[in-house]
Design an enzyme around this catalytic site. Structure first.
Site, PDB file in Angstrom:
ATOM      1  N   ARG A  43      -0.923  -7.268 -21.210  1.00 19.56           N
ATOM      2  CA  ARG A  43      -1.966  -6.562 -23.007  1.00 19.56           C
ATOM      3  C   ARG A  43      -1.002  -5.930 -23.994  1.00 19.56           C
ATOM      4  NH1 ARG A  43      -4.988  -2.641 -22.558  1.00 19.56           N
ATOM      5  NH2 ARG A  43      -6.426  -4.345 -23.472  1.00 19.56           N
TER       6      ARG A  43
ATOM      7  N   ASP B 228      -7.315   1.639 -26.462  1.00 21.07           N
ATOM      8  CA  ASP B 228      -7.547   2.132 -24.763  1.00 21.07           C
ATOM      9  C   ASP B 228      -8.451   3.029 -23.755  1.00 21.07           C
ATOM     10  OD1 ASP B 228      -7.137  -0.477 -24.790  1.00 21.07           O
ATOM     11  OD2 ASP B 228      -5.643  -1.438 -23.578  1.00 21.07           O
TER      12      ASP B 228
ATOM     13  N   PRO C 284       0.512  -1.286   0.498  1.00 24.05           N
ATOM     14  CA  PRO C 284       0.161  -0.232   0.149  1.00 24.05           C
ATOM     15  C   PRO C 284       0.693   1.344  -0.083  1.00 24.05           C
ATOM     16  CG  PRO C 284      -0.308  -1.381   1.892  1.00 24.05           C
ATOM     17  CD  PRO C 284       0.355  -1.743   1.458  1.00 24.05           C
TER      18      PRO C 284
ATOM     19  N   GLU D 190       0.269  -7.708   8.461  1.00 25.53           N
ATOM     20  CA  GLU D 190      -0.154  -6.233   9.139  1.00 25.53           C
ATOM     21  C   GLU D 190       1.015  -5.503   7.799  1.00 25.53           C
ATOM     22  OE1 GLU D 190      -1.582  -3.629  10.430  1.00 25.53           O
ATOM     23  OE2 GLU D 190      -2.486  -5.403  10.318  1.00 25.53           O
TER      24      GLU D 190
END
Ligand code: 9D3
Length: 262
Positions: A155, A170, A90, A117
């Site tokens: 991709r 895209d 994160p 954690e």
């Protein structure tokens, strides 16, 4: 391209490897995905990968030794080549189409999936060369994030996509040498298929007109308007013609779409 995924849940990846794009890319030999069970790099009877945090607090933290051992085993397979080692966390830089394009340029990528954690900070400081987050929301571990990174990078590899799903169209594609009808950096326009009328809801007339210039302009304006209403931040990177700029200014009197819809 080879992905080496280090995880305590190798089985987690089965379904995404057995379907769609990643299945095709691996079957055609363009991509190799190797799953490494972190517990295979432990050296105790209980195959321990985690321990309690120094300083106290809830939860457990991934120990550094098994992760270092796993990455060093991969490095010693090809001692002469250097490759990025990505920690999914994160705290990482946000994954964007630009980051995906960057990652798709390398021949080999190691992806470390944390859990609990977190991961002992010495992994981020002294082993990983890059730290990536897939967005500002809380997941339970890095596995889904690693799957997202692999799909987004795969991709972009030559020969992986067919013409029908060309990446030039895209929504977030950032290459600069694309034809005029391509809507770079914008959200997509609405799409419709048969029937032309469904429960009283009609397909916009212009799409049935056969007038390709009118259709092109309608799609472009729909994309511009939807982007302006929902993701005005994206418009900062969009090259606009004078006419488009004027048309968007006429929308300025209208409102941005409210955050909650319906
Ligand atoms: C609820 C625990 N949080 C305390 C403030 C910290 C936390 C630790 C570990 C939050 C999430 C995780 C596990 N997440 C990932 O490993 C992860 C992740 C994510 O949660 N969101 C977006 N991208 C990623 S990449 C890896």
């Amino acid at each position: 391209m080879t992905f080496d995924v280090i995880t305590i849940f190798p089985e987690f990846f089965r379904s995404i490897l057995d379907h769609g794009l990643l299945k095709r890319a691996t079957a055609s030999g363009r991509v190799t995905i190797r799953l490494h069970d972190l517990r295979d790099y432990t050296d105790d009877r209980h195959r321990t990968v985690d321990d309690r945090p120094f300083g106290g607090g809830p939860g457990m933290v991934f120990k550094p030794e098994p992760i270092f051992r796993a990455v060093e085993a991969l490095r010693s397979e090809a001692p002469e080549t250097v490759f990025p080692v990505v920690l999914l966390s994160p705290q990482g830089r946000l994954l964007t189409q630009g980051v995906a394009e960057e990652l798709s340029q390398v021949a080999r990528l190691v992806l470390i999936c944390g859990r609990y954690e977190g991961v002992d900070e010495r992994v981020a400081q002294n082993l990983a060369t890059d730290e990536i987050s897939i967005g500002d929301f809380v997941l339970s571990g890095g596995e889904l994030a690693a799957a997202v990174v692999m799909e987004a990078a795969t991709r972009l590899l030559p020969g992986v996509l067919g013409n029908a799903e060309s990446r030039e169209q895209d929504s977030f594609a950032i290459s600069s040498d694309a034809p005029a009808e391509v809507r770079h950096g914008l959200l997509d326009c609405p799409h419709y298929t048969r029937p032309a009328e469904f429960r009283d809801w009609k397909v916009p007339e212009v799409l049935l007109s056969g007038d390709h210039e009118q259709i092109r302009q309608w799609r472009r304006r729909q994309a511009l308007e939807k982007t302006w209403r929902r993701r005005p931040d994206l418009l900062a990177h969009t090259p606009l013609s004078g006419a488009e700029r004027q048309w968007l200014e006429s929308l300025q009197c209208a409102e941005h779409e409210p955050v909650s819809r319906k």
